[in-house]
Design a protein around this motif. Structure first.
Motif, PDB file in Angstrom:
ATOM      1  N   CYS A  94       0.812  -1.215   0.000  1.00 14.75           N
ATOM      2  CA  CYS A  94       0.000   0.000   0.000  1.00 14.75           C
ATOM      3  C   CYS A  94       0.842   1.260   0.000  1.00 14.75           C
ATOM      4  N   GLY A  95       2.058   1.200   0.447  1.00 17.29           N
ATOM      5  CA  GLY A  95       2.859   2.398   0.625  1.00 17.29           C
ATOM      6  C   GLY A  95       2.747   2.864   2.065  1.00 17.29           C
ATOM      7  N   PRO A  96       3.213   4.064   2.371  1.00 13.33           N
ATOM      8  CA  PRO A  96       3.154   4.525   3.757  1.00 13.33           C
ATOM      9  C   PRO A  96       1.716   4.773   4.211  1.00 13.33           C
ATOM     10  N   ALA A  97       1.503   4.652   5.507  1.00  9.92           N
ATOM     11  CA  ALA A  97       0.174   4.882   6.068  1.00  9.92           C
ATOM     12  C   ALA A  97      -0.188   6.358   5.956  1.00  9.92           C
ATOM     13  N   VAL A  98      -1.442   6.634   5.695  1.00  7.34           N
ATOM     14  CA  VAL A  98      -1.911   8.005   5.594  1.00  7.34           C
ATOM     15  C   VAL A  98      -2.408   8.429   6.970  1.00  7.34           C
ATOM     16  N   PRO A  99      -1.802   9.448   7.563  1.00  2.00           N
ATOM     17  CA  PRO A  99      -2.237   9.875   8.891  1.00  2.00           C
ATOM     18  C   PRO A  99      -3.619  10.520   8.828  1.00  2.00           C
ATOM     19  N   PRO A 100      -4.299  10.609   9.955  1.00  2.00           N
ATOM     20  CA  PRO A 100      -5.646  11.189   9.975  1.00  2.00           C
ATOM     21  C   PRO A 100      -5.682  12.645   9.498  1.00  2.00           C
ATOM     22  N   GLN A 101      -4.587  13.382   9.680  1.00  2.00           N
ATOM     23  CA  GLN A 101      -4.565  14.780   9.254  1.00  2.00           C
ATOM     24  C   GLN A 101      -4.614  14.899   7.733  1.00  2.00           C
ATOM     25  N   CYS A 102      -4.303  13.819   7.000  1.00  2.00           N
ATOM     26  CA  CYS A 102      -4.260  13.861   5.538  1.00  2.00           C
ATOM     27  C   CYS A 102      -5.532  13.318   4.903  1.00  2.00           C
ATOM     28  N   LYS A 103      -6.509  12.919   5.688  1.00  2.00           N
ATOM     29  CA  LYS A 103      -7.754  12.410   5.113  1.00  2.00           C
ATOM     30  C   LYS A 103      -8.401  13.491   4.264  1.00  2.00           C
ATOM     31  N   GLY A 104      -8.723  13.145   3.061  1.00  2.00           N
ATOM     32  CA  GLY A 104      -9.318  14.096   2.135  1.00  2.00           C
ATOM     33  C   GLY A 104      -8.329  14.624   1.127  1.00  2.00           C
ATOM     34  N   GLU A 105      -7.053  14.404   1.363  1.00  2.39           N
ATOM     35  CA  GLU A 105      -6.017  14.837   0.431  1.00  2.39           C
ATOM     36  C   GLU A 105      -5.776  13.699  -0.547  1.00  2.39           C
ATOM     37  N   LEU A 111       2.908  12.869  -0.363  1.00  5.34           N
ATOM     38  CA  LEU A 111       3.689  13.950   0.234  1.00  5.34           C
ATOM     39  C   LEU A 111       3.220  14.226   1.657  1.00  5.34           C
ATOM     40  N   CYS A 112       1.913  14.177   1.872  1.00  3.16           N
ATOM     41  CA  CYS A 112       1.358  14.405   3.203  1.00  3.16           C
ATOM     42  C   CYS A 112       1.841  13.323   4.174  1.00  3.16           C
ATOM     43  N   ALA A 113       1.835  12.064   3.739  1.00  2.00           N
ATOM     44  CA  ALA A 113       2.313  10.973   4.581  1.00  2.00           C
ATOM     45  C   ALA A 113       3.807  11.116   4.855  1.00  2.00           C
ATOM     46  N   THR A 114       4.560  11.582   3.880  1.00  2.00           N
ATOM     47  CA  THR A 114       5.997  11.782   4.071  1.00  2.00           C
ATOM     48  C   THR A 114       6.255  12.883   5.089  1.00  2.00           C
ATOM     49  N   VAL A 115       5.535  13.988   4.988  1.00  2.00           N
ATOM     50  CA  VAL A 115       5.695  15.089   5.941  1.00  2.00           C
ATOM     51  C   VAL A 115       5.314  14.612   7.344  1.00  2.00           C
ATOM     52  N   ALA A 116       4.289  13.786   7.449  1.00  2.66           N
ATOM     53  CA  ALA A 116       3.834  13.315   8.755  1.00  2.66           C
ATOM     54  C   ALA A 116       4.862  12.434   9.436  1.00  2.66           C
ATOM     55  N   THR A 117       5.673  11.706   8.681  1.00  2.00           N
ATOM     56  CA  THR A 117       6.640  10.789   9.298  1.00  2.00           C
ATOM     57  C   THR A 117       7.934  11.473   9.704  1.00  2.00           C
ATOM     58  N   ARG A 118       8.130  12.708   9.364  1.00  3.62           N
ATOM     59  CA  ARG A 118       9.387  13.387   9.674  1.00  3.62           C
ATOM     60  C   ARG A 118       9.471  13.745  11.156  1.00  3.62           C
ATOM     61  N   PRO A 119      10.669  13.567  11.737  1.00  2.00           N
ATOM     62  CA  PRO A 119      10.849  13.892  13.163  1.00  2.00           C
ATOM     63  C   PRO A 119      11.047  15.393  13.374  1.00  2.00           C
ATOM     64  N   ALA A 120      11.011  15.797  14.621  1.00  2.00           N
ATOM     65  CA  ALA A 120      11.286  17.185  14.964  1.00  2.00           C
ATOM     66  C   ALA A 120      12.767  17.479  14.711  1.00  2.00           C
ATOM     67  N   TYR A 121      13.078  18.721  14.405  1.00  2.00           N
ATOM     68  CA  TYR A 121      14.462  19.097  14.149  1.00  2.00           C
ATOM     69  C   TYR A 121      14.684  20.546  14.551  1.00  2.00           C
ATOM     70  N   ALA A 122      15.956  20.948  14.582  1.00  2.00           N
ATOM     71  CA  ALA A 122      16.297  22.317  14.966  1.00  2.00           C
ATOM     72  C   ALA A 122      17.513  22.763  14.175  1.00  2.00           C
ATOM     73  N   ALA A 135       7.550  17.881  15.182  1.00  2.00           N
ATOM     74  CA  ALA A 135       7.445  16.703  14.325  1.00  2.00           C
ATOM     75  C   ALA A 135       6.359  16.919  13.273  1.00  2.00           C
ATOM     76  N   GLY A 136       6.414  16.101  12.216  1.00  2.00           N
ATOM     77  CA  GLY A 136       5.525  16.280  11.073  1.00  2.00           C
ATOM     78  C   GLY A 136       4.049  16.199  11.406  1.00  2.00           C
TER      79      GLY A 136
END
Length: 169
Positions: A94-105, A111-122, A135-136
């Motif tokens: 299926c590919g990466p899981a689609v987070p709930p924030q991306c429902k409807g996209e 791209l939304c799933a990729t952004v969601a999996t990114r960790p926090a950074y500085a 975090a994403g």
């Protein structure tokens, strides 16, 4: 007329050493008898002998499994079970899981799933100003646009570009 008028005052004012010794001895004796005669029963001995508790717990587990769509009751929803949803579970096919924030996209769901999996950074600017980025998934909740709109897609691209500028060589 009281029979022993001064007895109450005497006992209240100055306890005699003999009465203190007698009270202490009584406490020690009763405590020892309580310890010696204590039961060696375990909590299992007091448990209900009928199957009501077991039936209740089995019903709870079955209801939870039914709610999840876990057909074989192993606590996980696998690909061959009714609760499997390719868009939320994520796997190799299926590919990466689609987070709930991306429902409807639909157009930029990857791209939304990729952004969601990114960790926090500085990072720190050239002038020494430190910046911290969450975090994403947290960043996706902060987007004010509705998924599927151009504003949401623009915000996704902005987050992706910002991450690439500070994390890729």
């Amino acid at each position: 007329m009281q029979r022993f008028p001064r007895l109450g005052r005497i006992l209240a004012r100055r306890p005699r050493p003999a009465s203190l010794l007698a009270a202490g001895t009584a406490v020690v004796i009763l405590g020892s008898l309580g310890t010696i005669g204590a039961s060696d029963a375990t909590p299992a001995d007091f448990a209900s002998k009928d199957d009501a508790a077991a039936a209740y717990n089995d019903g709870w587990a079955d209801g939870r499994a039914d709610l999840m769509g876990d057909d074989n009751r192993d606590g996980r929803v696998d690909e061959d079970e009714t609760g499997w949803d390719c868009t939320t579970m994520g796997n190799r096919e299926c590919g990466p899981a689609v987070p709930p924030q991306c429902k409807g996209e639909a157009e930029f769901a990857d791209l939304c799933a990729t952004v969601a999996t990114r960790p926090a950074y500085a990072w720190t600017d050239a002038d020494g100003t430190p910046h911290t980025i969450a975090a994403g998934r947290k960043l996706l909740t902060r987007i004010d646009a509705v998924p599927g709109t151009e504003e949401f897609a623009a915000a996704l691209f902005a987050l992706d570009t910002q991450w690439a500028q500070h994390n890729q060589p």
